[in-house]
Scaffold this active site. Structure first.
Site, short mmCIF file in Angstrom:
data_model
loop_
_atom_site.label_atom_id
_atom_site.label_comp_id
_atom_site.label_asym_id
_atom_site.label_seq_id
_atom_site.Cartn_x
_atom_site.Cartn_y
_atom_site.Cartn_z
N CYS A 333 0.82 -1.21 0.00
CA CYS A 333 0.00 0.00 0.00
C CYS A 333 0.85 1.26 0.00
O CYS A 333 0.43 2.30 -0.51
CB CYS A 333 -0.95 0.00 1.20
N HIS A 768 -0.92 0.70 7.63
CA HIS A 768 -1.52 0.78 6.30
C HIS A 768 -1.45 2.22 5.80
O HIS A 768 -1.49 3.17 6.59
CB HIS A 768 -2.98 0.32 6.37
#
EC number: 3.4.19.12
Length: 807
Positions: A333, A768
């Site tokens: 990510c 994330h």
């Protein structure tokens, strides 16, 4: 002419190569785009070199090379209708699948179809080619082979996960009191008089004392019960290691262990033994309470996650060119977010999208899958094409930039893994790679973001100055404690004004050191020593902008180091300015009337003696049969912690120089690297890059000396290579020489916010990342493959901000 004659004629024309025993067959994806065997018309595998193309690019490739003989490979999903008793409606058993069965209703399989086509007559498909044995054999090889793409993936991918990494405590051999204290398996309460809390309880592993923990926020305005009596107990006794009672269970990894003097949650390798000392058998207990980390995640990360991903809101998906989602290929990510930001930059769209086909066609097909420019162009062109972002074809939306990730990372020790990474470090790494792959005649797109600063260094004793020019890519915004304002009804959460943080980045910095080194229990107090008068009055450093780029990146310094060199995240909300005017920070060179400091080259410092604690730990390791020099290295890099030293040694045993003669380096090491990150952070605050800070600290031992060394030796620092993240042994141009070959954009000092990358988690290498970009006047959320209009962009929580110049 019959089938056999047509195919035979094509073979004899020289466009066919018989596949070798180890033939690499590319059949998962088009070499020029992201279409695969499941898309319309499938893929066309060229029988000259066994590379695959979609229909559009097969025509382009054949026209450019004359290689016109293909095997068309189509793979179609076929749903299987069951009639009961494990049998399909066609009488075949349901477990007889050609390639793949999904273990959920409805079940389906993939049916593969192969035929020969000859450019330009793609509508003429030859299925019965058994009469041309070499072609039939080639088709069989294609069908039976594991794709070259998958083989590359299997050979390069390592497994990892995003969880926080705990350190092994230095108290693993804790001395416990023989006080005959034995605890029951339940019914605990705080032993402090007039407290008696029966929740949020901790046991001290030194003497078995039970005390309550501190009160902690679990939701906005809601706190747990706790009077902080265990922390008071540590302050009074110095007994450091404690365990949260309600977390004890047979799953030792989930037990909450905290070390007060290490200021962190830790791993205790002898935890079971330490608990049984007081009668607590983990196998007989069940978990009844959340760990501190779990509560922090609930309070901090979950609200942050919800804000950044806009969880709970019904978001409207958006499709079309520039709205292509990127599939997460394993903690990727951070890369996906950076790519979504880069396609907002004009120079990247020009270089890697508008000219993508030229890049791909000019790259030899034999190297295209490992060529950085080709793979970058393939990704950017696909993201901007709209071909993989269609409301009418949801099955083939999104792309998986797996090959680009592998090629871009190369053999880099971190980016080549499946671990999470710091997005700011990746931007620097990727931009260096782009510059290295930009030839003189090709525009380097990173030039739109690179800028120069003036560093003004002043010797306080003489008021003489030294000016140096510095190239930068990201403007780091420090978060001084004085700027933090507590957010009401929260714990350890703050707000800071972006304008104040920008001001702090350009404030005068005093070059002096006052550093506590906990492992060796001593202080360094040292100010800058004037090279002219010898006085130790210190020095100052001030940064100003020499050039203003077309696009400006900011990094909010949310991450700080504890006393063990472990990064922790500050819960900071930034009061963001959508528009900035930075004219006040434009700098200049030497002013009239200023006197320059003389240029000096400091003498090479002598290697210090090896400390007794390093020698002692090395001795423990040598008993296990390891060589002396490798043991000294392990002991040094672990700061004399035997447990960490053992782990370090196991991880580095394959290094070729592990047993070379060990010379004690200057500087203070940490368990995570050769140079203390606290010292590095101090130098970064003065405007230098992490690489420059680490390099200088390997030359001289203190921050003040390192800063002075940088100002006088900047041209001697080797160029940082993107492949390794470290300097190359080969001769490299100096930073000044490299800078002289570059041109820097410079214009208006006014900017507008157009993008953000946000991080959720407690450290930059875990958690994330998502991106929010301003496109066509609307904010859009890019959360890996999910792309949707944003309802409430989390401007206050971003880690990286992207601004565009406005005239």
């Amino acid at each position: 002419m019959d089938v056999e004659s047509v195919v035979r004629t094509a073979v004899e024309s020289g466009v066919f190569t018989k596949p070798s025993a180890d033939q690499k067959v590319f059949k998962d994806q088009c070499a020029y785009c992201f279409k695969d065997p499941h898309t319309k018309d499938g893929l066309y595998i060229n029988l000259k070199n066994y590379h695959a193309f979609c229909r559009e690019h097969a025509e382009i490739y054949a026209n450019n090379t004359g290689n016109n003989l293909y095997v068309q490979f189509e793979s179609t999903k076929v749903f299987v209708e069951e009639k009961g008793d494990g049998e399909r409606a066609d009488g075949e058993p349901t477990n007889k699948m050609t390639k793949l069965t999904i273990d959920a209703d409805p079940k389906f399989e993939f049916e593969d179809k192969y035929c020969v086509v000859i450019h330009p007559n793609y509508s003429q498909q030859f299925f019965n080619v058994q009469g041309v044995q070499e072609i039939a054999d080639a088709i069989q090889t294609i069908a039976n082979s594991t794709s070259a793409e998958r083989l590359a993936l299997l050979s390069s991918t390592s497994n990892a996960w995003d969880a926080d990494i705990k350190l092994i405590t230095k108290h693993s051999n804790l001395v416990q009191h023989d006080n005959d204290k034995r605890l029951a398996l339940s019914g605990w309460h705080c032993e402090v008089e007039n407290c008696g809390l029966d929740e949020n309880l901790w046991i001290n592993l030194t003497d078995g004392a039970i005390r309550c923990g501190r009160s902690q926020y679990v939701a906005d305005g809601q706190k747990t019960n706790g009077n902080g009596h265990m922390q008071d107990y540590y302050a009074a006794t110095g007994y450091p290691l404690v365990v949260k009672l309600g977390t004890i269970s047979s799953n030792l990894e989930s037990i909450d262990v905290y070390s007060y003097d290490e200021d962190d949650a830790v791993i205790d390798p002898n935890l079971e033994k330490h608990l049984k000392h007081f009668g607590l058998d983990p196998s007989k207990l069940e978990k009844t309470a959340k760990s501190t980390l779990e509560m922090e995640l609930d309070m901090n990360e979950k609200w942050e996650w919800a804000r950044c991903t806009e969880d709970g809101a019904v978001l409207e998906p958006v499709y079309g060119p520039g709205y292509t989602g990127l599939i997460n290929t394993g903690s990727s990510c951070y890369m996906n977010s950076v790519l979504q930001a880069l396609i907002q930059v004009d120079s990247f769209r020009t270089r890697y999208s508008e000219k993508a086909l030229d890049i791909l066609l000019n790259c030899p097909i034999e190297t295209i899958h490992n060529d950085f420019n080709a793979q970058f162009a393939k990704v950017i062109r696909a993201m901007l094409s709209g071909d993989y972002s269609s409301e009418t074809d949801l099955e083939h939306n999104n792309i998986k930039p797996l090959q680009f990730k592998r090629v871009a990372a190369g053999n880099h020790a971190e980016f080549s893994t499946a671990k999470q990474q710091d997005v700011e470090e990746y931007i620097r790494f990727l931009f260096e790679k782009i510059s290295q792959n930009s030839k003189d005649e090709v525009i380097d797109p990173t030039g739109s973001l690179r800028f120069q600063t003036w560093n003004r260094f002043e010797d306080i004793a003489t008021q003489k100055v030294r000016y140096t020019e510095q190239e930068e890519l990201i403007l780091r915004l420090p978060i001084p404690e004085a700027l933090l304002k507590p957010i009401p009804d929260t714990e350890n959460r703050f707000t800071v004004d972006m304008s104040a943080a920008i001001q702090a980045a350009f404030d005068v910095q005093f070059v002096e050191v006052s550093i506590f080194v906990p492992k060796n229990i001593f202080f360094w107090f040292q100010g800058y020593k004037s090279p002219i008068t010898g006085e130790q009055k210190g020095a100052t450093n001030t940064i100003t902008m020499k050039t203003f780029p077309d696009y400006l990146l900011f990094q909010v310094s949310k991450f700080t180091y504890n006393n063990l060199g472990v990064q922790k995240k500050l819960d900071v909300e930034v009061e963001v300015s959508d528009e900035l005017d930075l004219v006040a920070y434009r700098g200049h060179g030497k002013l009239e009337g200023e006197e320059l400091l003389p240029v000096e080259t400091p003498s090479e410092p002598a290697a210090p003696e090896i400390p007794a604690n390093v020698r002692a730990v090395a001795g423990e390791l040598m008993v296990m049969g390891f060589e002396e020099n490798s043991c000294l290295r392990a002991a040094f890099f672990s700061n004399g912690n035997a447990e960490v030293a053992t782990n370090w040694l196991m991880e580095h045993m394959d290094e070729p120089n592990i047993n070379d003669v060990f010379v004690m380096p200057t500087g203070t090491p940490s368990a995570r690297g050769e140079v203390d990150p606290n010292l590095v952070a101090s130098i970064i605050d003065m405007g230098f890059t992490p690489y420059q800070a680490r390099y200088a600290l390997k030359q001289v031992p203190t921050v003040s000396e390192a800063v002075d060394w940088l100002f006088t030796n900047m041209e001697t620092i080797p160029v940082e290579t993107a492949a390794t993240g470290s300097s190359s042994d080969a001769p490299q141009p100096s930073i000044t020489e490299a800078a002289n070959r570059k041109s820097y954009k410079d214009g208006s000092e006014k900017y507008k916010l157009i993008g953000m990358i946000s991080h959720m988690g407690s450290r930059p290498d875990s958690g994330h990342y998502v991106a929010h970009m301003l496109k066509d006047g609307k904010w859009v959320l890019f959360n890996d493959e999910k792309v949707a209009l944003s309802q409430d962009p989390p401007k206050k929580l971003a880690y990286i901000y992207l601004y565009k110049r406005v005239e």
